[in-house]
Structure formats: C-alpha cells, structure tokens
Design a protein around this motif. Structure first.
Motif, mmCIF file in Angstrom:
data_model
loop_
_atom_site.group_PDB
_atom_site.id
_atom_site.type_symbol
_atom_site.label_atom_id
_atom_site.label_comp_id
_atom_site.label_asym_id
_atom_site.label_seq_id
_atom_site.Cartn_x
_atom_site.Cartn_y
_atom_site.Cartn_z
ATOM 1 N N PRO A 111 0.827 -1.217 0.000
ATOM 2 C CA PRO A 111 0.000 0.000 0.000
ATOM 3 C C PRO A 111 0.859 1.264 0.000
ATOM 4 O O PRO A 111 1.989 1.270 0.508
ATOM 5 C CB PRO A 111 -0.793 -0.132 1.313
ATOM 6 N N ASP A 112 0.312 2.305 -0.543
ATOM 7 C CA ASP A 112 1.024 3.586 -0.610
ATOM 8 C C ASP A 112 1.404 4.055 0.789
ATOM 9 O O ASP A 112 0.584 4.021 1.722
ATOM 10 C CB ASP A 112 0.144 4.651 -1.274
ATOM 11 N N GLY A 113 2.642 4.493 0.916
ATOM 12 C CA GLY A 113 3.101 5.043 2.186
ATOM 13 C C GLY A 113 3.593 4.016 3.181
ATOM 14 O O GLY A 113 4.102 4.389 4.244
ATOM 15 N N TRP A 114 3.448 2.722 2.886
ATOM 16 C CA TRP A 114 3.930 1.679 3.788
ATOM 17 C C TRP A 114 5.419 1.441 3.532
ATOM 18 O O TRP A 114 5.911 1.618 2.407
ATOM 19 C CB TRP A 114 3.158 0.385 3.577
ATOM 20 N N CYS A 158 10.165 -5.606 9.818
ATOM 21 C CA CYS A 158 9.010 -4.835 10.286
ATOM 22 C C CYS A 158 8.309 -4.167 9.110
ATOM 23 O O CYS A 158 8.966 -3.551 8.267
ATOM 24 C CB CYS A 158 9.452 -3.764 11.273
ATOM 25 N N LEU A 159 6.999 -4.264 9.086
ATOM 26 C CA LEU A 159 6.187 -3.591 8.088
ATOM 27 C C LEU A 159 5.384 -2.492 8.787
ATOM 28 O O LEU A 159 4.646 -2.765 9.744
ATOM 29 C CB LEU A 159 5.245 -4.578 7.395
ATOM 30 N N TRP A 160 5.572 -1.263 8.324
ATOM 31 C CA TRP A 160 4.949 -0.091 8.940
ATOM 32 C C TRP A 160 3.932 0.504 7.968
ATOM 33 O O TRP A 160 4.194 0.609 6.771
ATOM 34 C CB TRP A 160 6.017 0.968 9.235
ATOM 35 N N ASP A 161 2.762 0.912 8.504
ATOM 36 C CA ASP A 161 1.767 1.520 7.621
ATOM 37 C C ASP A 161 2.043 3.012 7.415
ATOM 38 O O ASP A 161 3.055 3.536 7.906
ATOM 39 C CB ASP A 161 0.347 1.249 8.118
ATOM 40 N N ASP A 162 1.154 3.686 6.717
ATOM 41 C CA ASP A 162 1.401 5.085 6.354
ATOM 42 C C ASP A 162 1.286 6.049 7.531
ATOM 43 O O ASP A 162 1.619 7.231 7.401
ATOM 44 C CB ASP A 162 0.476 5.522 5.221
ATOM 45 N N THR A 163 0.834 5.553 8.688
ATOM 46 C CA THR A 163 0.816 6.383 9.892
ATOM 47 C C THR A 163 2.038 6.137 10.767
ATOM 48 O O THR A 163 2.189 6.766 11.814
ATOM 49 C CB THR A 163 -0.450 6.116 10.734
ATOM 50 N N GLY A 164 2.893 5.188 10.359
ATOM 51 C CA GLY A 164 4.067 4.833 11.157
ATOM 52 C C GLY A 164 3.805 3.751 12.168
ATOM 53 O O GLY A 164 4.671 3.437 12.994
ATOM 54 N N VAL A 193 0.888 -10.173 13.321
ATOM 55 C CA VAL A 193 0.180 -9.253 12.423
ATOM 56 C C VAL A 193 -0.911 -8.548 13.222
ATOM 57 O O VAL A 193 -1.661 -9.183 13.967
ATOM 58 C CB VAL A 193 -0.451 -10.013 11.233
ATOM 59 N N SER A 194 -1.001 -7.245 13.065
ATOM 60 C CA SER A 194 -2.005 -6.450 13.769
ATOM 61 C C SER A 194 -3.407 -6.972 13.470
ATOM 62 O O SER A 194 -3.735 -7.287 12.313
ATOM 63 C CB SER A 194 -1.895 -4.982 13.343
ATOM 64 N N ALA A 195 -4.236 -7.051 14.503
ATOM 65 C CA ALA A 195 -5.579 -7.624 14.365
ATOM 66 C C ALA A 195 -6.420 -6.881 13.330
ATOM 67 O O ALA A 195 -7.262 -7.491 12.648
ATOM 68 C CB ALA A 195 -6.283 -7.621 15.721
ATOM 69 N N ASP A 196 -6.212 -5.591 13.178
ATOM 70 C CA ASP A 196 -7.015 -4.824 12.226
ATOM 71 C C ASP A 196 -6.459 -4.865 10.807
ATOM 72 O O ASP A 196 -6.984 -4.191 9.910
ATOM 73 C CB ASP A 196 -7.170 -3.374 12.690
ATOM 74 N N ARG A 197 -5.396 -5.674 10.618
ATOM 75 C CA ARG A 197 -4.802 -5.794 9.282
ATOM 76 C C ARG A 197 -4.762 -7.251 8.814
ATOM 77 O O ARG A 197 -3.987 -7.600 7.923
ATOM 78 C CB ARG A 197 -3.373 -5.237 9.277
ATOM 79 N N ARG A 198 -5.601 -8.076 9.402
ATOM 80 C CA ARG A 198 -5.636 -9.487 9.016
ATOM 81 C C ARG A 198 -6.266 -9.647 7.630
ATOM 82 O O ARG A 198 -6.924 -8.756 7.128
ATOM 83 C CB ARG A 198 -6.432 -10.294 10.051
ATOM 84 N N ARG A 199 -6.034 -10.812 7.035
ATOM 85 C CA ARG A 199 -6.597 -11.182 5.727
ATOM 86 C C ARG A 199 -6.093 -10.293 4.589
ATOM 87 O O ARG A 199 -6.768 -10.104 3.586
ATOM 88 C CB ARG A 199 -8.131 -11.199 5.764
ATOM 89 N N MET A 200 -4.903 -9.750 4.773
ATOM 90 C CA MET A 200 -4.260 -8.971 3.706
ATOM 91 C C MET A 200 -3.009 -9.674 3.181
ATOM 92 O O MET A 200 -2.293 -9.125 2.346
ATOM 93 C CB MET A 200 -3.881 -7.581 4.224
#
Length: 263
Positions: A111-114, A158-164, A193-200
């Motif tokens: 994803p963009d920004g990750w 480590c995989l970081w999202d666009d919010t850090g 894996v963060s619970a709100d980012r599962r199934r990705m």
C-alpha cells in the motif's frame, strides 16, 4: 524500557539463559532460544541433564525430533501429568525457500506510504512496538539483548503503515552452533500481524521478507520454523514460503512453570 518480557518465572528463566549463554554457545548439543533452552541432541545431553535444565530454567525443549517416541520418553521420565507442548518442526532448504519467498513478495501489493525495514539493532521505540504487537498476538517477545544481536546475528523485519504504526513483524536468528546438526540453518518465526490488518496476506509477506533478508545476511543453507499442529493459518503461511512439513517431526517442550510459553 524493560529488557525482558513475561511473568516473574519466565523472566527469571530468560535472565538465567543470558547468564549461561557463553557455556551454551560452546556446546553443539544446545542452543539459546532466548526464552527457552533448546536441546539439539538429546542423546548427547541425556534425559537426566534435560530434567536438570528443565528444573533450572522452568522449561526445556528438544528440537526437531520424532514426536511420538520423544513425547513418550519425556512422559516416562517426568510422569503423565507433566505439561508437554509440541510444535511441528518445518524445514526448508535455500533452493526451495528462496524462489517461493520471492514469488510471495512479488505478489504483494505494498500500500502507498507503507515501508519495510530490516533491523539487527532496533531502537528502544522500535523494540517497544515489536514487543507490543507480538504480545497482542500471543507471540512471546525475545529479550532485548537477543533482538539487538548481542549474542549472535538476529534480524527483525518490520512492516509499517502510512501512519508509522507497526502492522507486521517476523524474526530470524543464526543461533545454532556451527558444528551442531543445525549448523547450516537459521531459525525463523515470531510472526505477528495487527488484528485490524488481518486477511491482507501480511503474515505470508513478512515471513517471506525475513527469510529473504536473513539469507542475504547470514547465508543459511536451511531454515527451521515451528507451528502447532492445530494452527492451520501459520502452517499454511510457512508452507507458502517453500518449507516442508513432516507431521512426525516436532519440537517438544517440557514446561515445569505451569505458564503459557508462546503461540
């Protein structure tokens, strides 16, 4: 920031492993797992010494052995009431793992920004985020000295999202004595894996990423990962990265603390 994670009993075991690391590191039959002593050669160590280690540390594990036979030996020695945990030992060689991992990484649409980072000496803030995510996923974090490669090479991807925010992590280490039966192997795991980012597909991606990067840095010929037999998701993730299961081979831990070890 704390240096160890877990209960009073498990932290005491981790500290004792740290104190004994130099002795463990010179013995091809043993390996420092950070939170638990790994016995790589039960015949060389002997059942009485395994029992002594289990009493000393609270835990002791026998790595990648025939499950039924070894479990029975442990029950015969410790008694039927002893707490025994079993993880399938899933192995792969570089020739099969690397192409599979490259395919996983190439399929993943970042994803963009990750951003993806590979850390051999994380900062306090990075370690805090790694430990927080791991604990939320019931994956026991390694001690800080371990994560910072102070005793042997250790890598955390480590995989970081666009919010850090940290959304996925996995680790690999070169923890085996070069003359042991796993002297050519790395150990990988700790996937969270963060619970709100599962199934990705993040688990598969971060596992593939740490395997590729650890091979580039460590040059391993084989890699070992572990998963409980009832953890279908983890087993599928590991197989997708080119490792192969043998349902008869596992890592078996004796737990004398009465506490949870790790998922």
């Amino acid at each position: 920031m704390q240096d160890y994670y877990g209960s009073e009993k498990t932290i005491a075991a981790q500290k004792h492993l740290r104190e004994m690391h130099e002795d463990i590191a010179t013995n091809p039959a043993l390996s420092n797992g950070g939170r638990i002593l790994n016995i790589l050669d039960l015949e060389a160590v002997g059942m009485d010494t395994l029992a002594e280690h289990a009493r000393l540390f609270g835990f002791a594990s026998v790595t990648a052995v025939p499950i039924a036979e070894t479990r029975q030996r442990l029950l015969d020695h410790f008694g039927e009431a002893v707490d025994i945990s079993v993880w399938l030992a899933i192995l792969g060689d570089a020739d099969s793992v690397l192409p599979a991992c490259r395919a996983v990484v190439e399929r993943f649409a970042m994803p963009d920004g990750w951003t993806l980072t590979h850390l051999d000496c994380p900062t306090d803030s990075e370690i805090d985020q790694i430990a927080t995510l791991s604990l939320a996923c019931e994956v026991a974090p390694a001690p800080v000295y371990y994560i910072r490669s102070e005793v042997f090479p250790h890598l955390t991807s480590c995989l970081w999202d666009d919010t850090g925010a940290l959304v996925a992590t996995a680790a690999a280490s070169q923890r085996y004595h070069p003359e042991s039966r796993f002297g050519d192997a790395a150990f990988a795991g700790g996937v969270a894996v963060s619970a709100d980012r599962r199934r990705m597909g993040l688990g598969q991606f971060i596992n593939a990423a740490v395997l590729l990067e650890s091979h580039a840095r460590f040059g391993w010929s084989r890699v070992l990962e572990q998963a409980r037999a009832d953890n279908a998701a983890s087993r599928g993730m590991i197989r997708a990265c080119g490792l192969r299961e043998d349902l008869d081979i596992g890592t078996i831990a004796v737990n004398l603390t009465g506490e949870f070890i790790t998922r």
